[in-house]
Every structure is written in structure tokens, then in C-alpha cells.
Design an enzyme around this catalytic site. Structure first.
Site, PDB file in Angstrom:
ATOM      1  CG  LEU A  65      -2.060  -0.859   1.358  1.00  0.00           C
ATOM      2  CD1 LEU A  65      -2.706  -0.911   2.562  1.00  0.00           C
ATOM      3  CD2 LEU A  65      -3.155  -0.910   0.293  1.00  0.00           C
ATOM      4  CG  ASP A  66       0.445   4.414  -2.826  1.00  0.00           C
ATOM      5  OD1 ASP A  66       1.151   3.335  -3.408  1.00  0.00           O
ATOM      6  OD2 ASP A  66      -0.499   4.900  -3.705  1.00  0.00           O
ATOM      7  CE  LYS A  67       5.268   9.278   4.443  1.00  0.00           C
ATOM      8  NZ  LYS A  67       6.237  10.339   4.244  1.00  0.00           N
TER       9      LYS A  67
END
Length: 243
Positions: A65-67
């Protein structure tokens, strides 16, 4: 390692949404990278020792998942499970639902975005763009509520490209609130409003699929409240709720 984050290893066990012998699903907080980037730095993976729960090795990431994306994140608890999960994700057999807030929305209540994606820059592999020569990419979307110039949208990615929802949403004129890369968010503006709401994982051939959902993060819950959405009201399975 974790002093720069408002979150530490001891906080992680309380964020476990599902646990069995093969996998964990945790509620990833927004603003925390899942692994160290090229420059290193604090990250979620460095905290996985607190998620062994009696096993000799740390669990490992089954996907990313993105930051700044929150919500359901799957970890494999051992190598065999990790290989099984990797295959399920690569074959598109894990059903993923995301909740987001967008700036504006199409007049329709639902649709399918079918737009190939490719790297926008050969030196920045995460930077994506719609490109007819890119890889096939499809995302289903449905408006669940509207208010204050914003829309509450449910996305279901049918493929798993980098930043797929963010690029596709901007492509059809509803950029995500808080997205400075694909939207028009000013520096220091709203936090990205993208949440991995739920997963359905067919981990076993002999048991029903595992279904897991993650609660809204505080910043998104606050926005929904400001829009007039009542979290206690169940969402209709079809159509849109107009505020």
C-alpha cells in the site's frame, strides 16, 4: 527507527484485524511507508517482530500500500503462506474495495475506468500515467455520497497497477482529495483520502474466503462527518446516497 513516526512497534498488535495460521491482516495507518525506500527511514516492515505471535520468523508483506494509503494490509506468516498469497494477488483473485474522497465526481453514479497505465518516467518507477501503449488497467467505481463539492467514492480495482486508483480517478475528472501528484493538491494541504476498506481472500480451498474490513482513519472520518455522512447508516448495495 520509529521515533520519527507517530506510531511504534508496540502499537502494531492492536491493529491486527485478522489472524490465522497463514496470514495476518493489519490496519495500516496513513503516513507510514510499508518498507524502507532507497534512502531508508522509518517503516512498517521494521516493526514486524511484534507480529510473530509465537512463530520463529517475522511475517512478510504479501502486497503493498502507498505510504499515505490506510487500511487492510496482508502479511504472510511463513514462506509457504507468502507464496500462496502472492499467487492469489498476482492472479487477481483477492477482491479489493477502497473508499476515497474525491474533488467532484461525474454526473453518473457508477462506471468502469478502462485505461492502460505505463510508467511516466523511466527513473521514477512509481510515477504512472494513462498511456495507450501501457498495461491493461481497469477500475470499477461507484459514488456513495456527495456534499460540499466532494464525493465519497467506492473503488474496486480489477487490476493491480501502481497508483492505479489515483491515476484513474484523476483521468476521469475526480482526483482524490489530498493527492498532490495526480490531483491539484497544494503542498501542506489535505492528507490523501484513500483507504483500503476491505479484502476478500480465498486463502483455503476447504473453507470460506476470509473477509476483512478496516475502520476509517481519523482524517477521513472527520471529512465524512463534515460532508454530513452518518457512519452508522448502512450503505445501499446499489446506486448512490445523495447528501
Amino acid at each position: 527507527m520509529t521515533s520519527r513516526l507517530p506510531f511504534g512497534p508496540d502499537d502494531l498488535p492492536a491493529r491486527v484485524l485478522h489472524r490465522d495460521g497463514e496470514m495476518l491482516v493489519i490496519d495500516k495507518p496513513a503516513g507510514v511507508p510499508v518498507h524502507a525506500g532507497p534512502k531508508g527511514g522509518a517503516n512498517l516492515e521494521a516493526m514486524f517482530e511484534t507480529l510473530r505471535f509465537g512463530l520463529p520468523r517475522n511475517p512478510a508483506l504479501a502486497h503493498r500500500l502507498d505510504k499515505d494509503t490506510s487500511g487492510c494490509l496482508v502479511l504472510g506468516r511463513h514462506r509457504k503462506a507468502l507464496a500462496k498469497l502472492g499467487k492469489l494477488f498476482s492472479q487477481g483473485r483477492v477482491d479489493k474495495t477502497y473508499w476515497a474522497v474525491t474533488r467532484g465526481a461525474p454526473s453518473n453514479d457508477a462506471g468502469l475506468i478502462d485505461a492502460p497505465l505505463a510508467k511516466r518516467s523511466p527513473t521514477r518507477g512509481w510515477w504512472m500515467a494513462v498511456d495507450p501503449a501501457g498495461l491493461p488497467s481497469s477500475t470499477e467505481w461507484r459514488v456513495l455520497a456527495r456534499g460540499a463539492g466532494l464525493a465519497f467514492v467506492q473503488f474496486r480495482p480489477l487490476t493491480g497497477r501502481t497508483h492505479q486508483i489515483r491515476v484513474h480517478a484523476a483521468h476521469v475528472g475526480m482526483p482524490l482529495l489530498g493527492d498532490p501528484i495526480y490531483g491539484a493538491e497544494a503542498a501542506g494541504g489535505a492528507v490523501l483520502h484513500l483507504h483500503a476498506r476491505s479484502l476478500t481472500i480465498p486463502i483455503s480451498n476447504n473453507r470460506p474466503s476470509v473477509e476483512v474490513s478496516a475502520p476509517l482513519p481519523p482524517h477521513m472520518a472527520a471529512t465524512f462527518t463534515a460532508m454530513g455522512w452518518d457512519e452508522t447508516i448502512p450503505l445501499e448495495p446499489m446506486g448512490a446516497i445523495t447528501i
